[in-house]
Design a protein around this motif. Structure first.
Motif, PDB file in Angstrom:
ATOM      1  N   VAL A   1       0.839  -1.200   0.000  1.00 10.27           N
ATOM      2  CA  VAL A   1       0.000   0.000   0.000  1.00 10.27           C
ATOM      3  C   VAL A   1       0.875   1.251   0.000  1.00 10.27           C
ATOM      4  O   VAL A   1       0.655   2.180  -0.786  1.00 10.27           O
TER       5      VAL A   1
ATOM      6  N   SER B   1     -11.686   2.803  -2.838  1.00 11.57           N
ATOM      7  CA  SER B   1     -10.995   1.581  -2.425  1.00 11.57           C
ATOM      8  C   SER B   1     -11.047   0.560  -3.547  1.00 11.57           C
ATOM      9  O   SER B   1     -11.886   0.646  -4.467  1.00 11.57           O
TER      10      SER B   1
ATOM     11  N   GLN C   1      -3.713  -5.092  -6.150  1.00  7.28           N
ATOM     12  CA  GLN C   1      -2.531  -5.426  -5.351  1.00  7.28           C
ATOM     13  C   GLN C   1      -1.238  -5.410  -6.164  1.00  7.28           C
ATOM     14  O   GLN C   1      -0.151  -5.340  -5.581  1.00  7.28           O
TER      15      GLN C   1
ATOM     16  N   LYS D   1      -5.226   0.430  -3.607  1.00 10.42           N
ATOM     17  CA  LYS D   1      -4.124   0.235  -2.663  1.00 10.42           C
ATOM     18  C   LYS D   1      -2.953   1.172  -2.924  1.00 10.42           C
ATOM     19  O   LYS D   1      -2.892   2.271  -2.404  1.00 10.42           O
ATOM     20  N   SER D   2      -1.989   0.727  -3.738  1.00  9.98           N
ATOM     21  CA  SER D   2      -0.761   1.495  -3.981  1.00  9.98           C
ATOM     22  C   SER D   2      -1.008   2.823  -4.676  1.00  9.98           C
ATOM     23  O   SER D   2      -0.164   3.715  -4.656  1.00  9.98           O
TER      24      SER D   2
END
Length: 550
Positions: free
Chosen positions: A107, A162, A300, A329-330
């Motif tokens: 993340v 998200s 991910q 995430k990232s």
């Protein structure tokens, strides 16, 4: 984190490490008793200024968490959780200033608290933050920049907060476009925590009381190490793709129609699985032939983690282009921002339903400023090249460990996305679940944070921030080597191959002890399955610790 300060010219300067320099890999303290010093050179018990913001002691924090936070919300290392108070780059620090090498956090993609990302968020937050119904340049600039990283046909963006929201929206897009509901997913897949995603995530619904819905079809994971078709198969890609083809045909025979096939470009929770070359192309051909769309979940594994390519699906060649790509995430380096990118055709079909898509926070100016800063850092710090170089270096180190340690069955991965599959028997490939849980706790003691996942919780997952260095890689592997050596000696797995015929008693004793350990761990596994995710496995670790001291 430490407060942002200003120099003599009034220029804002980002926080530095504890010593004022960029922190290096954790080092073991030379002394641990009274008067001892921490790795950063402060007297033990002295606290870094950043820890002064603590509201409660660790004990009180645990007690309050138990009282006010839902019991299904687990923590890492449940038998001995870490209280993290600040982080920088690839390092995290607890309330005592102890430094940990973070090998878990995909993340914090460009590094924890990266000063450029923090600065971009602060600058925009001081100016404006509002919803996307007002015109603003950030959202269109960010959409343009993201689209430029993808094949030309993927050009329409829908922002969310998200990865779960993104995957839920991707399903809506697919189902609206095709007019159908049925979804093909992979075994052991995890796509998010919303109800619509639990339904298509065997990683979740097979562990709980839910049953597979009629519109959900589960295909075998294209795992060439322990799956149905392995590395010795003449064409595992076609064999696994034919399993999807059969699912489509069976659905059609039951008068059902496939709306979408969804898969992570590299399966993460399923055990760091890299699909064989050609698999996605063949699956896409079958799914498109049935009128469905292909959804690539990059939540991910995107944003250059594989090194050579910005998106993991691009590993499969230019002739494979998904219809929908999800990301998260990232994307915001810890800030909640995510996105769905699709084709103009699918977007127009979604719009034709007459239902407006509006998400209060998604695509707000601050989130987009953060996202743009992350893209800049990836480019300016050449983090894709770093992922390739450090990932190759780490993989080679781990392959040497595989030749040395019988517990390592397989090393797989690309860039900074690597899995270590631990086994008790190389021929049978029996998962070494208890050993994996023991190892992640012991690595924590060595100030290295790892997690274990996969269907059997026996795969050590390595997915660190992209600023991970060769020095970090060597430190991590050195700690792992030491722990594996002691563990194999204690359980007899190493002794069996090196003990001479003159020492049968020792070998027998080690075998019996190992058998007892595994019998206990199997029982514990059945009783505590809900506590085994990502380092939250406690009782077996305690059992191992009684027998093994590293």
């Amino acid at each position: 984190m430490p407060p942002v300060t200003s120099d003599a010219q009034g220029k804002r300067t980002p926080p530095r490490g504890i010593t004022g320099e960029r922190p290096g890999p954790p080092r073991q303290s030379q002394a641990r008793e009274g008067g001892a010093q921490t790795r950063q050179g402060r007297p033990r018990g002295a606290r870094h200024p950043a820890t002064m913001c603590e509201l409660y002691s660790k004990r009180d924090t645990l007690a309050l968490r138990g009282k006010h936070i839902g019991p299904s919300c687990k923590v890492f290392f449940a038998s001995d959780p870490i209280k993290i108070v600040r982080a920088q780059r690839q390092y995290m620090f607890d309330e005592n200033g102890e430094q940990y090498l973070d090998c878990i956090n995909n993340v914090a993609h460009v590094g924890h608290c990266h000063p450029e990302v923090v600065k971009a968020a602060l600058k925009q937050m001081e100016l404006l933050n509002t919803n996307s119904r007002f015109l603003h340049d950030n959202i269109v600039e960010y959409a343009k920049r993201l689209s430029a990283t993808l094949p030309e046909k993927l050009s329409v963006c829908y922002f969310t907060n998200s990865g779960s929201e993104a995957n839920d929206l991707a399903l809506r897009l697919a189902q609206q476009f095709t007019g159908h509901q049925d979804v093909i997913t992979l075994d052991h897949a995890y796509h998010g925590h919303l109800s619509s995603l639990i339904e298509i995530s065997p990683y979740k619904f097979l562990k709980g009381k839910d049953v597979k819905k009629e519109f959900v079809h589960v295909a075998p994971t294209p795992d060439t190490y322990r799956g149905k078709y392995r590395e010795d198969h003449e064409d595992p890609a076609s064999a696994y793709a034919d399993e999807v083809k059969k699912i489509i045909e069976d659905a059609q025979s039951s008068e059902r129609t496939i709306a979408a096939f969804i898969a992570e470009s590299m399966q993460s929770c399923g055990g760091q699985i890299i699909p064989p070359a050609g698999y996605f192309q063949k699956v896409a051909e079958y799914v498109h032939g049935a009128g469905g769309v292909f959804i690539a979940d990059e939540v991910q594994v995107g944003f250059g983690r594989v090194g050579k390519h910005f998106w993991s699906f691009q590993m499969h060649g230019e002739d494979f282009v998904p219809d929908i790509v999800t990301m998260g995430k990232s994307m915001g380096n810890g800030h909640p921002v995510a996105c769905v990118i699709t084709t103009k055709e699918i977007a127009e079909a979604f719009s034709s339903s007459g239902m407006e898509y509006f998400n209060t926070y998604a695509g707000n100016p601050v989130s987009c400023a953060v996202g743009l800063a992350v893209l800049d850092v990836i480019e300016n710090e050449d983090l894709q090249e770093n992922a390739t170089r450090v990932g190759n270096f780490l993989t080679e180190l781990l392959k040497k460990q595989k030749a040395k340690h019988t517990l390592i069955g397989d090393i797989r991965g690309i860039g900074l996305f690597i899995g270590i599959d631990l086994v008790k028997d190389h021929q049978k490939r029996t998962p070494a679940t208890a050993e994996a849980q023991h190892i992640i706790y012991k690595m924590k003691e060595k100030r290295v944070l790892l997690s274990a996942d996969g269907p059997h919780r026996n795969v050590l997952k390595i997915k660190p921030p992209m600023c991970f260095t060769e020095e970090d890689a060597k430190f991590m592997v050195d700690q792992l080597d030491g722990i594996l050596t002691v563990l194999e000696e204690a359980t007899g797995t190493k002794t069996e191959s090196v003990t001479s015929e003159n020492t049968p008693c020792k070998t027998k004793m080690l075998k019996e002890e190992h058998g007892e350990l595994l019998r206990d761990s199997i029982t514990d596994s059945k009783e505590n399955s809900s506590r085994k995710r990502n380092g939250m496995y406690t009782d077996t670790h305690a059992l191992l610790s009684k027998r093994v001291k590293t």
